[in-house]
Enzyme design. Structure first.
Site, PDB file in Angstrom:
ATOM      1  N   HIS A 333     -22.429  15.423  27.955  1.00  0.00           N
ATOM      2  CA  HIS A 333     -23.618  14.590  28.127  1.00  0.00           C
ATOM      3  C   HIS A 333     -23.214  13.369  28.959  1.00  0.00           C
ATOM      4  O   HIS A 333     -22.209  12.728  28.663  1.00  0.00           O
ATOM      5  CB  HIS A 333     -24.167  14.160  26.771  1.00  0.00           C
ATOM      6  CG  HIS A 333     -25.532  13.555  26.858  1.00  0.00           C
ATOM      7  ND1 HIS A 333     -25.747  12.299  27.364  1.00  0.00           N
ATOM      8  CD2 HIS A 333     -26.748  14.044  26.528  1.00  0.00           C
ATOM      9  CE1 HIS A 333     -27.053  12.047  27.333  1.00  0.00           C
ATOM     10  NE2 HIS A 333     -27.679  13.083  26.829  1.00  0.00           N
ATOM     11  N   ARG A 353     -32.647   6.925  30.126  1.00  0.00           N
ATOM     12  CA  ARG A 353     -32.796   7.035  31.582  1.00  0.00           C
ATOM     13  C   ARG A 353     -34.201   7.507  31.942  1.00  0.00           C
ATOM     14  O   ARG A 353     -34.802   7.036  32.902  1.00  0.00           O
ATOM     15  CB  ARG A 353     -31.753   7.998  32.148  1.00  0.00           C
ATOM     16  CG  ARG A 353     -30.371   7.363  32.301  1.00  0.00           C
ATOM     17  CD  ARG A 353     -29.320   8.395  32.691  1.00  0.00           C
ATOM     18  NE  ARG A 353     -28.967   9.246  31.568  1.00  0.00           N
ATOM     19  CZ  ARG A 353     -28.764  10.554  31.634  1.00  0.00           C
ATOM     20  NH1 ARG A 353     -28.873  11.172  32.785  1.00  0.00           N
ATOM     21  NH2 ARG A 353     -28.452  11.231  30.566  1.00  0.00           N
TER      22      ARG A 353
END
Lengths: 569, 273
Positions: A333, A353
């Site tokens: 990740h 994000r």
């Protein structure tokens, strides 16, 4: 920031991040975040910086149905290990003939896929036993934060979802598996809606959706940043609503499958880890849903995974002859926490994000589109943070043990108004707050962390394997995500393939099961013989691993236990 | 106290050696903690969970996600500065010097069974399933021990007043660790009530998404199967082309008018390489 947990150097770097923030904010408001990489540039970046391409960390698997595959050493080791039951083989051979439990469907595992499978098997008339290693719901599903994909908006369709999945997976995905995933997705959401999952909604009660890395439409459904927990708590509650029909055996992981003389799977041997008893379960059909392998700490990466993610089902299934697919592809990740030390490796959800946070280097400069597919995003961060002398760009922020880059979370509130972060990301705010960071004011230091097993056991679209009577679904399987899974497709995978494998198992138990035949564990014996050819496989490498061992050396040196070989658990 | 001290000096020295080799930059200090009454020296920066492992405990109960989401590691402890019982999740709480600590491996909480389809979303329905909820004396003990800092008592009170929406929202972040129930003088199991309330609220009081229902109907009629079928037979090169040119919702200059894939006939004919 006098009381800050950040070091002086970090604070100086944060000042630079703050300095570039107004310009980045202005760009974000125009919809521009950074240039996306072309497929060709992505491939070059991956080959140079993604851990999957580090050949010294891998070796060739020498045994079993997929021998010749090149996998991470930690993964090869679980396959090139001894069975937990082999030393008492004759005793187990005798024991498997008189079962402690008999049922229609045995589900191995306790996460999103296992509970979905249990509910569907029950719905299709089967008596179910769910045997799991820890508590029901102790699984990566519980920890998934960002969301679950499904194409439901008027500008989206399963076909567009299909295209995103297969592009994110580098076009390696199995078309039939992707088809089932995207076509079932809206049904999966509707099923969860009906079970009472608390999805984020728009004022008109439609589902609120966001972008994730690699999506071309906004289709990320969420329960704030507790998406997996929101789903898992409901599935667990519902499984526990049927104690007569779904029997839960907790702290009782399966350790080997039981076959019969016709080569069909007829259940498993489970190990009660608290009493150290082995129990024999006969089941007309078995579903393997044990999840992934993050706790093997591949290439020594920290991991986001739960304590029991040790690839047990892979080991058992492979030993019973099921081949693997794309298991060499591991997902890191992009944004694991890199500071402070207590939270290193823990997940900072992609939703940060997705909600507008930039990824910037030590000088506050953007260097990557923040929503590239995960492997590309992770590789870009590794390149940026790696010191120049090691071939990177040397633009990382150093901690006492590692390098990281900044995830500029305060940008979210500047984009969407003060309070947005607190409202949309309560789990994240709470987690970093516990360790002294206010993500509404300061950025978070991040670095890629071991997150997901992209590949796994070969299954078909109805969840069946080549072993009659054995089904599998969820993170344990391989093919649906190709060599790189997109955000939001693993929660979807566990629900879709959990449901499919549970339904298929119930139907098999009802319609295809002939009779028990003669129970055997011959496959274990034969596998051991294959292992025996290799003298370098240590006697005490016992698999499935069951639990990671974090006992430090100074304790181990004094643990002079000699009554058993290998790890007791 | 001396009887509790099972770690001799050599052990402490070894501990530090291990750490020095692992983290070359700084030498962390160790602090004494009492794990279920037994003294161990552990690095001061560790969480309680990692401190248990550092001391040599191999955990089966009391460990789950290791990240604050699953509620497996509810922990109670005391520190010398106070007579008060403190709580936390072992994976999310850093050790304190001289703390007396134990995990709560399990709490015997009653979980009733029900058919979520058939129960109305009302306070009366919840009270019929969990009658003890009416015994709440509003002492707030539950709220004080919540490691998620939820207003646990308010969840119960809002439920009693029929405001299931508010109760669902207040309990949204619950990790079901069991600490609230362990302290309740009325024997209420708050987290099991809260999940029932959340499910009832979302099942019966939130209108189903019409958009979702429409899509499910379309899929039942195989409305998009044709396009999926076309994609399935493309070779990698064709897929790459279509993938590369697909417009991204929300990007500058992108205005989506359709949910159909922009098929390039040249690609489909195989004329484009």
């Amino acid at each position: 920031m006098e009381d800050s947990v950040y070091t002086e150097q970090m604070i100086a770097s944060i000042r630079k991040v703050e300095a570039t923030r107004p310009k980045r904010l202005e760009e974000a408001k125009r919809g521009y975040r950074f240039d996306k990489l072309s497929l060709k540039d992505s491939q070059e970046l991956l080959e140079k910086f993604h851990p999957d391409y580090i050949t010294e960390q891998k070796r060739t698997l020498r045994v079993g149905p997929s021998k010749g595959e090149i996998l991470n050493i930690e993964v090869v080791n679980i396959f090139e290990g001894h069975s937990r039951i082999f030393k008492q083989y004759d005793e187990f051979l005798r024991r498997i003939k008189s079962p402690d439990y008999v049922t229609d469907v045995l589900i191995i595992g306790g996460g999103g896929a296992a509970t979905s499978a249990a509910l569907m098997a029950y719905k299709n008339g089967a008596k179910v036993i769910l045997a799991t290693k820890l508590r029901t719901g102790d699984a990566n599903t519980m920890m998934a934060q960002g969301g679950i994909q499904a194409a439901v908006t008027p500008v989206d369709s399963p076909a567009i979802h299909y295209l995103d999945v297969i592009g994110g997976g580098h076009f390696k995905n199995e078309p039939e598996l992707v088809e089932a995933l995207v076509n079932d997705a809206p049904f999966a959401i509707a099923w969860l809606e009906k079970l009472g999952v608390m999805f984020d909604r728009n004022p008109d009660n439609t589902m609120m959706v966001l972008h994730g890395g690699g999506t071309s439409r906004m289709r990320m459904h969420s329960c704030l940043d507790y998406s997996g927990a929101g789903i898992m708590r409901v599935l667990r509650d519902e499984v526990k609503n049927h104690p007569e029909e779904i029997d839960l055996l907790e702290f009782s992981p399966a350790v080997e499958l039981i076959l019969n003389d016709r080569g069909e799977c007829i259940g498993a041997i489970v190990f009660n880890m608290e009493t150290e008893e082995y129990h024999v379960i006969h089941a007309k059909a078995t579903v393997m849903a044990t999840g992934g392998f993050g706790r093997l700490h591949i290439q020594d990466f920290p991991t986001t995974n739960h304590h029991g993610a040790t690839g047990d089902g892979l080991t058992m299934g492979y030993r019973a002859g099921i081949p693997i697919r794309y298991l060499g592809a591991v997902q890191y990740h992009p944004t694991g926490a890199a500071f402070p030390e207590q939270i290193v490796g823990l997940l900072i959800t992609e939703k940060v994000r997705g909600s507008g946070a930039d990824v910037v280097n030590v000088d506050g400069e953007k260097f990557v589109f923040p929503l590239e597919p995960r492997d590309v995003e992770a590789a870009a961060i590794i390149r940026e943070a790696t010191p120049c002398e090691n071939g990177g760009k040397g633009k990382g922020m150093a901690t006492s043990t590692m390098y990281g880059v900044w995830l500029d979370s305060p940008l979210i509130d500047l984009l969407d108004g003060e309070g947005t972060i607190a409202k949309k990301l309560p789990a994240m705010v709470r987690m970093v707050n516990r360790f002294g960071i206010d993500m509404t004011k300061d950025p978070i230091l991040v670095y890629p962390t071991l997150h997901y097993q992209n590949g796994g056991l070969v299954i078909s679209a109805n969840g069946s394997t080549i072993l009659p009577g054995l089904f599998a679904g969820g993170e344990i399987s391989g093919g649906v995500h190709g060599t790189n899974r997109l955000m939001g497709n693993s929660l979807l995978d566990v629900v879709v393939y959990g449901r499919r494998s549970g339904t298929s198992a119930a139907i098999y138990a009802k319609e295809k099961f002939i009779d028990w035949g003669k129970p055997t564990i011959q496959h274990v014996f034969e596998y051991e013989q294959e292992i025996a050819q290799f003298e370098d496989i240590p006697e005490d490498r016992i698999t499935p691993v069951l639990l990671p061992d974090y006992t430090p050396e100074h304790v181990k040196k004094k643990q002079l236990t000699t009554s058993y070989s290998g790890n007791l658990w | 106290m001396a009887n509790n001290d099972i770690s001799d000096n050599s052990n402490v020295v070894q501990s530090n050696e291990v750490l020095v080799t692992e983290q070359t930059t700084s030498k962390p200090t160790t602090v004494p903690i009492f794990i279920m009454g037994k003294r161990y020296h552990v690095p001061s920066t560790l969480t309680i969970l990692k401190a248990l492992e550092y001391a040599g405990y191999r955990l089966l109960r009391g460990v789950g996600c290791r990240a604050g989401f699953c509620g497996a590691c509810a922990t109670v402890y005391k520190t010398p500065d106070s007579y008060k019982l403190k709580v936390g999740l072992a994976c999310q709480t850093v050790v304190e010097p001289e703390m007396w600590v134990t995990e709560l491996p399990f709490f015997p909480a009653v979980k009733k069974t029900y058919d979520i389809e058939k129960i109305p979303a009302t306070a009366e329905a919840v009270m019929a399933i969990y009658p003890e909820i009416a015994r709440c004396v509003a002492c707030n003990s539950c709220t004080r021990v919540c490691p998620q800092d939820l207003e646990v008592m308010d969840i119960i009170q809002e439920t009693l007043h029929g405001n299931l929406k508010k109760a669902a929202e207040l309990s949204f972040d619950c990790v079901m660790c069991g600490l609230c129930a362990s302290r309740c003088p009325a024997e209420i199991v708050h987290y099991n009530i809260a999940i029932l309330v959340r499910r009832l609220y979302n099942r019966h009081l939130v209108p189903n998404s019409l958009e979702l229902a429409v899509r499910v109907e379309e899929l039942a009629e195989n409305k998009y199967q044709n396009e999926v079928d076309r994609l399935k037979v493309l070779d990698e090169e064709q897929l790459r082309k279509i993938y590369s040119v697909r417009p991204r919702e929300g990007s500058p200059g992108v205005e989506l008018k359709t949910n159909r894939i922009d098929w390039d006939d040249e690609i489909m004919k195989g004329n484009v390489k």
